[in-house]
Design a protein around this motif. Structure first.
Motif, PDB file in Angstrom:
ATOM      1  N   GLU A  40     -16.409   5.802 107.270  1.00 27.63           N
ATOM      2  CA  GLU A  40     -16.767   4.398 107.496  1.00 27.63           C
ATOM      3  C   GLU A  40     -15.668   3.697 108.288  1.00 27.63           C
ATOM      4  N   GLU A  41     -16.070   2.721 109.075  1.00 26.82           N
ATOM      5  CA  GLU A  41     -15.105   1.912 109.806  1.00 26.82           C
ATOM      6  C   GLU A  41     -15.599   0.475 109.869  1.00 26.82           C
ATOM      7  N   ASP A  42     -14.668  -0.432 109.742  1.00 21.86           N
ATOM      8  CA  ASP A  42     -15.010  -1.852 109.826  1.00 21.86           C
ATOM      9  C   ASP A  42     -13.734  -2.607 110.193  1.00 21.86           C
ATOM     10  N   GLY A  43     -13.696  -3.166 111.377  1.00 24.57           N
ATOM     11  CA  GLY A  43     -12.447  -3.698 111.882  1.00 24.57           C
ATOM     12  C   GLY A  43     -12.271  -5.190 111.769  1.00 24.57           C
ATOM     13  N   PHE A  44     -13.267  -5.932 111.255  1.00 25.79           N
ATOM     14  CA  PHE A  44     -13.116  -7.388 111.296  1.00 25.79           C
ATOM     15  C   PHE A  44     -13.036  -8.028 109.924  1.00 25.79           C
ATOM     16  N   ALA A  45     -13.507  -7.368 108.878  1.00 23.54           N
ATOM     17  CA  ALA A  45     -13.583  -8.001 107.570  1.00 23.54           C
ATOM     18  C   ALA A  45     -12.234  -7.948 106.855  1.00 23.54           C
ATOM     19  N   ASP A  98       4.053  13.568  95.953  1.00 26.33           N
ATOM     20  CA  ASP A  98       2.682  14.067  96.139  1.00 26.33           C
ATOM     21  C   ASP A  98       1.650  13.074  95.610  1.00 26.33           C
ATOM     22  N   ALA A  99       1.884  11.796  95.833  1.00 24.11           N
ATOM     23  CA  ALA A  99       0.928  10.753  95.440  1.00 24.11           C
ATOM     24  C   ALA A  99       0.370  10.116  96.706  1.00 24.11           C
ATOM     25  N   SER A 100      -0.943  10.205  96.903  1.00 25.18           N
ATOM     26  CA  SER A 100      -1.521   9.759  98.173  1.00 25.18           C
ATOM     27  C   SER A 100      -2.296   8.456  98.082  1.00 25.18           C
ATOM     28  N   ASN A 101      -2.481   7.919  96.878  1.00 23.12           N
ATOM     29  CA  ASN A 101      -3.295   6.699  96.779  1.00 23.12           C
ATOM     30  C   ASN A 101      -2.837   5.839  95.605  1.00 23.12           C
ATOM     31  N   ALA A 102      -3.196   4.564  95.681  1.00 24.26           N
ATOM     32  CA  ALA A 102      -2.866   3.618  94.613  1.00 24.26           C
ATOM     33  C   ALA A 102      -3.873   2.480  94.646  1.00 24.26           C
ATOM     34  N   ALA A 103      -3.980   1.781  93.543  1.00 27.05           N
ATOM     35  CA  ALA A 103      -4.883   0.635  93.433  1.00 27.05           C
ATOM     36  C   ALA A 103      -4.219  -0.440  92.585  1.00 27.05           C
ATOM     37  N   LEU A 104      -4.643  -1.686  92.784  1.00 28.38           N
ATOM     38  CA  LEU A 104      -4.072  -2.817  92.047  1.00 28.38           C
ATOM     39  C   LEU A 104      -5.172  -3.825  91.738  1.00 28.38           C
ATOM     40  N   VAL A 105      -5.132  -4.377  90.535  1.00 24.95           N
ATOM     41  CA  VAL A 105      -6.079  -5.413  90.116  1.00 24.95           C
ATOM     42  C   VAL A 105      -5.316  -6.484  89.356  1.00 24.95           C
ATOM     43  N   ALA A 106      -5.637  -7.743  89.621  1.00 22.46           N
ATOM     44  CA  ALA A 106      -5.055  -8.864  88.871  1.00 22.46           C
ATOM     45  C   ALA A 106      -6.177  -9.749  88.354  1.00 22.46           C
ATOM     46  N   VAL A 107      -6.130 -10.081  87.058  1.00 21.44           N
ATOM     47  CA  VAL A 107      -7.185 -10.854  86.400  1.00 21.44           C
ATOM     48  C   VAL A 107      -6.559 -12.008  85.626  1.00 21.44           C
ATOM     49  N   GLU A 108      -7.091 -13.209  85.808  1.00 23.81           N
ATOM     50  CA  GLU A 108      -6.622 -14.363  85.036  1.00 23.81           C
ATOM     51  C   GLU A 108      -7.053 -14.226  83.580  1.00 23.81           C
ATOM     52  N   ALA A 109      -6.106 -14.446  82.667  1.00 17.30           N
ATOM     53  CA  ALA A 109      -6.380 -14.236  81.249  1.00 17.30           C
ATOM     54  C   ALA A 109      -7.343 -15.276  80.677  1.00 17.30           C
ATOM     55  N   ASN A 133      -9.549   1.181 105.818  1.00 15.29           N
ATOM     56  CA  ASN A 133      -9.991   1.720 107.105  1.00 15.29           C
ATOM     57  C   ASN A 133      -9.439   3.099 107.417  1.00 15.29           C
ATOM     58  N   ASP A 134      -8.624   3.652 106.528  1.00 13.15           N
ATOM     59  CA  ASP A 134      -8.055   4.974 106.751  1.00 13.15           C
ATOM     60  C   ASP A 134      -9.057   6.015 106.252  1.00 13.15           C
ATOM     61  N   THR A 135      -9.937   6.461 107.135  1.00 12.24           N
ATOM     62  CA  THR A 135     -10.988   7.398 106.731  1.00 12.24           C
ATOM     63  C   THR A 135     -10.962   8.706 107.519  1.00 12.24           C
ATOM     64  N   GLU A 136      -9.971   8.882 108.349  1.00 10.81           N
ATOM     65  CA  GLU A 136      -9.929  10.098 109.164  1.00 10.81           C
ATOM     66  C   GLU A 136      -9.650  11.326 108.307  1.00 10.81           C
ATOM     67  N   ASP A 137      -8.590  11.274 107.519  1.00 13.76           N
ATOM     68  CA  ASP A 137      -8.272  12.383 106.624  1.00 13.76           C
ATOM     69  C   ASP A 137      -8.191  11.928 105.174  1.00 13.76           C
ATOM     70  N   PHE A 154     -13.077   4.387  99.567  1.00  9.77           N
ATOM     71  CA  PHE A 154     -13.462   4.623  98.180  1.00  9.77           C
ATOM     72  C   PHE A 154     -12.652   3.702  97.274  1.00  9.77           C
ATOM     73  N   ASN A 155     -13.336   2.911  96.455  1.00  5.61           N
ATOM     74  CA  ASN A 155     -12.678   1.900  95.623  1.00  5.61           C
ATOM     75  C   ASN A 155     -12.251   2.513  94.291  1.00  5.61           C
ATOM     76  N   VAL A 156     -10.984   2.918  94.192  1.00  2.00           N
ATOM     77  CA  VAL A 156     -10.481   3.524  92.960  1.00  2.00           C
ATOM     78  C   VAL A 156     -10.425   2.503  91.829  1.00  2.00           C
ATOM     79  N   ALA A 157     -10.311   1.229  92.156  1.00  2.00           N
ATOM     80  CA  ALA A 157     -10.162   0.198  91.125  1.00  2.00           C
ATOM     81  C   ALA A 157     -11.381   0.098  90.221  1.00  2.00           C
ATOM     82  N   ILE A 158     -12.550   0.509  90.706  1.00  2.00           N
ATOM     83  CA  ILE A 158     -13.767   0.424  89.874  1.00  2.00           C
ATOM     84  C   ILE A 158     -14.291   1.810  89.534  1.00  2.00           C
ATOM     85  N   SER A 159     -13.490   2.849  89.753  1.00  2.00           N
ATOM     86  CA  SER A 159     -13.918   4.217  89.496  1.00  2.00           C
ATOM     87  C   SER A 159     -13.273   4.731  88.211  1.00  2.00           C
ATOM     88  N   PRO A 160     -13.992   5.485  87.407  1.00  2.00           N
ATOM     89  CA  PRO A 160     -13.455   5.969  86.129  1.00  2.00           C
ATOM     90  C   PRO A 160     -12.317   6.970  86.329  1.00  2.00           C
TER      91      PRO A 160
END
Length: 988
Positions: free
Chosen positions: A406-411, A468-479, A494-498, A503-509
């Motif tokens: 996927e690619e999307d350059g404006f959002a 050897d860690a290739s990805n990370a995710a962050l979420v902040a929620v008001e208490a 936008n990094d989908t070449e390799d 893929f949204n890890v923040a909402i994935s189990p």
């Protein structure tokens, strides 16, 4: 004999047979269409034959077509005959059973009447003729009265009511303004839906910005793509005239039952492809009866004006495929890199599966597995209705379809935007989101979001090669509100070449590791356990069916380890949680109750724990169930809010195209944890002193005077590294790992740096409020000893420091030394886990034997260290102090202690050296000197000079304020003691 069950079974079998015949009929129909298409598509060079030959070829084509039509008519008649015969047969079968049932009821009534008449004749005389006439008149009168409710009258009443309703319908219908189809090309223009940040000023995404659509001719679309969309959306498309009333009626009934709460199948759709084209081009998106009636009328008109292929062409050129992609040509190029004319059957099935819910079924979203299932459904429908052969079906199932990245350059903030978009489609439907002109203000703090994206990207650049860690995710929620103020789903959308950056890890189990532990402790605190309560950290076999001395986790046994492969013996709940000890956490999970812990997690907003408790086992508290970072951070925000939960929200406000607000965030607070229990967890997770043995005094969790709680989590082989921390205002979670679940070289601390960087920025936005203090119960003194924090389970013996013997009533308090004599047992020895506040020594818990074995084994191996002394206790009583010594000085001579001062604060990791002497005794006259700190025996020296040294943080018991006591015994057995207070700095 009449059997209702047999009748129903036969009816079902007949129904399935009728469906099979219909499918056969449709396959024959499709075969006929293919043959006609093949004939019509034949082409010959103009100069390849003479005029006469051309004439005969045309005649041959005509006769071939006529032959095919006649063959199809015969097949149609045969099919209709089979269907008719089945209907007649089922009618006769049903009539037969009804007749038998009627005969059975009549027979029963006759026997009943006969018995009643016989009984009356035996008891009463036969009435006279006059009496009989009177009875007959009365019966006749009654019969006339009942004729009002005859079947004939009921039928006439229903018919009259139906005519009135039908007449009213036609009167109402005559008043409707049906749009004209004269200029079908000038159809409505879709309005753009815009998604903004929380200020409403920053546009994050314009759903119709730079729409990519390439309109192509019907002939340029592969036949499999046409067949796929017809098979899944409207398989009778080429046979009906615009509306299928049977499907419409079924959809209406299902929708009504669903709205009334009588069915859980949801709202049904009965629209044909023609109706969908009408709805998307000539009508509004209002969901009412008026629009539906107009849709029916216009569907018939469109069918009259356009061919089926023209209608299908319009649909395929305007179908949404997610994001800015519209039309099958653009979708084919975007997803597969080929034109629509080159689509395979498997690719066509994917493109037919997506338009139903383009965001939900996006090949780049978290529901790719559900898209695969729907593609297989499309293929089955194509096979069932004859669009493809069995061989084509098998080949399509085995084909490996690859989607382009996927690619999307404006959002902006695309992971968050796609999350919001999916919610909007669920709320308003795909069509409204695509074309309704909605104005959506979200909860996102775009300034913090930008900082979060930068921090996560730089974090991975720093650790990818080293750990050897290739990805990370962050979420902040008001208490206090549950609002998402930041969401970063990967290092780079936008990094989908390799890399699957979209893929949204923040909402994935993912497995949460030890970050799940606070939920078990919170549940236990609600039951009556306390942060001060004691629990044993000992090597334990937790499967009660395995031997207690089995230290394996094989063949169903379960004996896990701590992260440092050590066991610390008795600990408080506070220290066990703050230092993330595994064995105490598993025990607390059992004490709290596994089903109750799972239910507590669900109440906190974790929706992925859907299996039975036995599926997860006690290891759930170590991360045995998969959860998402978003839901975990939301659950921690409930702790921050002292047990009050708000649903996680991403949408602040939705307005229509005219700016009128149609939906707005409303708080829906619900208490899911008792306030005192939540405060206990907060107090522990914010206790820097308690977590110092694990993290150190100056860790990334330490913010000085500011209250910040936090918990890490690491899964097996360092596959997932979590850190979730919070203040009373906000919760922030960071995950680090690899999308393919491969292990890293480091655990949870790897997420510490990015979490700390973002938390420093977040705390600038919020006031520095503190967590509330929890309260201990007033009747705590009546609780079992281990609940109060006393793990000894035995007696405390007092020794006179002067005589060295057991203290008596005459021994002065200042010379008494308390020596604990433990008789330790597992906590299950003293309580019923479900009612821990009351002493209960029944010891009938299934875990008791294994827990008790591990405790006794540990005590035997570590008795001297636990007790704090390495000498035998005396058996004689103090003979120095008696009635005549009461009020007399205790010491026979003076003692001096050098090397330590009361007004100096010593670091806990600094070596302290002292020297003990007496101005009244020379060293050779002293037999030995003993040293006690906080009533715990440290050691003795039997030769001068009498010197001692120790590191305070290596003592069995130490605190900020401590008491040092020295006892000196001379060669004559006379004793003297001296005490001095000293202070320690526990925060280095």
């Amino acid at each position: 004999m009449f059997s209702r069950k047999r009748s129903i079974d036969k009816y079902r079998r007949a129904h399935l047979k009728r469906q099979k015949i219909k499918a056969q009929r449709h396959r024959k129909y499709m075969e006929l269409r293919r043959k006609i298409h093949a004939i019509e598509s034949e082409s010959y060079p103009e100069n390849s034959f003479s005029g006469i030959r051309k004439f005969f070829i045309i005649i041959a084509r005509f006769l071939k077509i006529i032959g095919i039509y006649f063959k199809n008519i015969g097949s149609f008649i045969s099919t209709q005959f089979q269907l008719g015969w089945k209907k007649i047969y089922m009618f006769l079968v049903k009539s037969r059973y009804q007749f038998f049932a009627l005969c059975s009821f009549i027979k029963k009534d006759i026997i009943q009447v006969f018995n009643e008449r016989t009984s009356m004749n035996t008891r009463k005389k036969i009435p006279s003729a006059t009496e009989g006439l009177h009875v007959r008149k009365k019966r006749k009168k009654h019969k006339k009265k009942n004729n009002i409710f005859s079947l004939k009258n009921i039928f006439l009443g229903i018919l009259t009511l139906g005519l009135l309703v039908l007449g009213a319908f036609f009167v109402w219908f005559s008043t409707l303004e049906i749009p004209s189809v004269e200029n079908f090309e000038n159809r409505k223009i879709s309005n753009s839906t815009k998604i903004y940040d929380q200020t409403g000023d920053i546009l994050l995404y314009d759903i119709h910005e730079d729409i990519r659509r390439t309109v192509i001719d019907f002939e340029d679309i592969n036949q499999s793509a046409k067949d796929a969309i017809v098979a899944i959306e409207d398989h009778t498309f080429y046979e009906h005239n615009g509306v299928v009333w049977r499907s419409t009626f079924r959809a209406v009934v299902q929708t009504v039952l669903s709205r009334l709460g009588l069915s859980n199948e949801g709202v049904a759709g009965g629209s044909t492809l023609t109706q969908q084209v009408v709805k998307n081009t000539l009508l509004t998106r209002d969901r009412d009866v008026t629009r539906k009636v107009k849709e029916w009328v216009l569907a018939y008109k469109i069918e009259d004006r356009l061919t089926k292929d023209e209608i299908l062409e319009i649909y395929l050129n305007e179908a949404p495929y997610g994001g800015t992609i519209y039309g099958i040509q653009e979708a084919s190029k975007r997803f597969f890199g080929i034109p629509a004319s080159e689509l395979s059957v498997a690719q066509s099935a994917y493109l037919a599966a997506i338009p139903n819910l383009p965001t939900f079924y996006s090949p780049y979203g978290p529901n790719k597995d559900l898209l695969d299932q729907r593609q297989q459904t499309v293929l089955r429908e194509m096979q069932r209705y004859g669009f493809i052969s069995d061989a084509q079906y098998r080949d399509a199932l085995n084909e490996q379809v690859e989607f382009l990245p996927e690619e999307d350059g404006f959002a902006k903030s695309l992971h968050f935007v796609q999350y919001v978009r999916a919610e909007l489609e669920e709320m308003y439907g795909v069509d409204m989101v695509q074309n309704g002109g909605l104005q959506v203000r979200t909860t996102l703090n775009y300034e913090l979001q930008q900082q979060a994206e930068t921090i996560i990207r730089e974090h991975i650049e720093e650790v990818e090669e080293e750990y050897d860690a290739s990805n990370a995710a962050l979420v902040a929620v008001e208490a206090e509100t549950g609002k998402i103020i930041a969401m970063v789903g990967s290092r780079d959308y936008n990094d989908t070449e390799d890399f699957d950056g979209n893929f949204n890890v923040a909402i994935s189990p993912r497995q949460p590791g030890s970050s799940f532990k606070p939920f078990a402790y919170a549940t236990a605190f609600e039951k009556g356990y306390l942060p001060e309560s004691s629990i044993f950290d000992t090597e334990t076999q937790f499967n009660s069916r395995c031997e207690a001395d089995d230290r394996t986790s094989e063949d169903g046994c379960y004996s896990p380890n701590n992260y440092d492969f050590q066991f610390k013996g008795p600990m408080s709940f506070r220290n066990a949680l703050a230092q993330s000890r595994n064995i105490p956490a598993i025990k607390v999970n059992h004490l709290a109750g596994l089903p109750e812990v799972i239910e507590k997690a669900r109440n906190l907003g974790i929706t992925s724990l859907t299996e039975r408790p036995s599926f997860y086992g006690l290891g759930l508290v170590l991360g045995g169930g998969e959860v998402s970072l978003l839901e975990m951070t939301g659950a921690y925000s409930v702790l921050a809010n002292e047990g009050i939960k708000n649903d996680i929200v991403a949408i602040e406000e939705v307005a229509d195209i005219n700016g009128k607000v149609i939906d707005k965030f409303v708080s829906n607070e619900e208490r899911v944890i008792e306030q005192n229990a939540a405060r206990m967890v907060n107090d522990i997770l914010a206790d820097n002193e308690a977590r110092t043995p694990l993290f150190g005094a100056q860790s990334f969790l330490y913010f000085g005077e500011r209250d910040v709680a936090g918990k890490t989590g690491t899964t097996n082989d360092n596959r997932d590294a979590w850190l979730i921390g919070y203040t009373p205002e906000i919760a922030v979670g960071v995950w680090t790992g690899n999308n393919d679940n491969s292990p890293m070289k480091r655990g949870s601390s790897i997420s510490g740096k990015p979490w700390r960087r973002f938390m420093d920025e977040v705390l600038k936005e919020y006031d520095g409020s503190s967590f509330g203090s929890y309260e201990l119960p007033d009747d705590m003194s009546t609780y079992p000893a281990m609940l109060q924090g006393n793990w000894f389970g035995g007696e405390t013996v007092f020794i006179d420091s002067v005589s060295g013997k057991l203290a008596t009533e005459f021994t002065p308090e200042e010379t008494k030394v308390a020596i604990p004599i433990p008789d330790p047992h597992t906590i299950l020895h003293w309580i019923d886990k479900d009612n821990p506040r009351v002493l209960n020594t029944s010891q009938n818990d299934p875990q008791y034997e294994n827990w008790e074995f591990s405790v006794q084994e540990y005590v035997q191996q570590n008795f001297a260290e636990l007790v704090g002394i390495d000498f035998d206790l005396p058996t004689e009583y103090d003979d120095v102090h008696g009635p005549d010594t009461v009020g007399q000085p205790v010491n026979f001579f003076e003692i001096e202690i050098e090397g330590i001062e009361e007004d100096i604060v010593y670091d806990s990791d600094t070596l302290i050296e002292i020297e003990v002497s007496s101005p009244d005794r020379r060293n050779r006259e002293v037999e030995k000197v003993q040293l006690f700190i906080n009533n715990a025996y440290i050691g003795e020296d039997t030769g001068g000079p009498f010197e001692f040294n120790f590191f305070p943080n290596e003592l069995q018991y130490f605190d900020e304020e401590n008491i040092m006591r020295v006892i000196m015994i001379d060669e004559d057995g006379e004793r003297a003691s001296q005490e001095i207070n000293f202070s320690l700095n526990l925060v280095n």
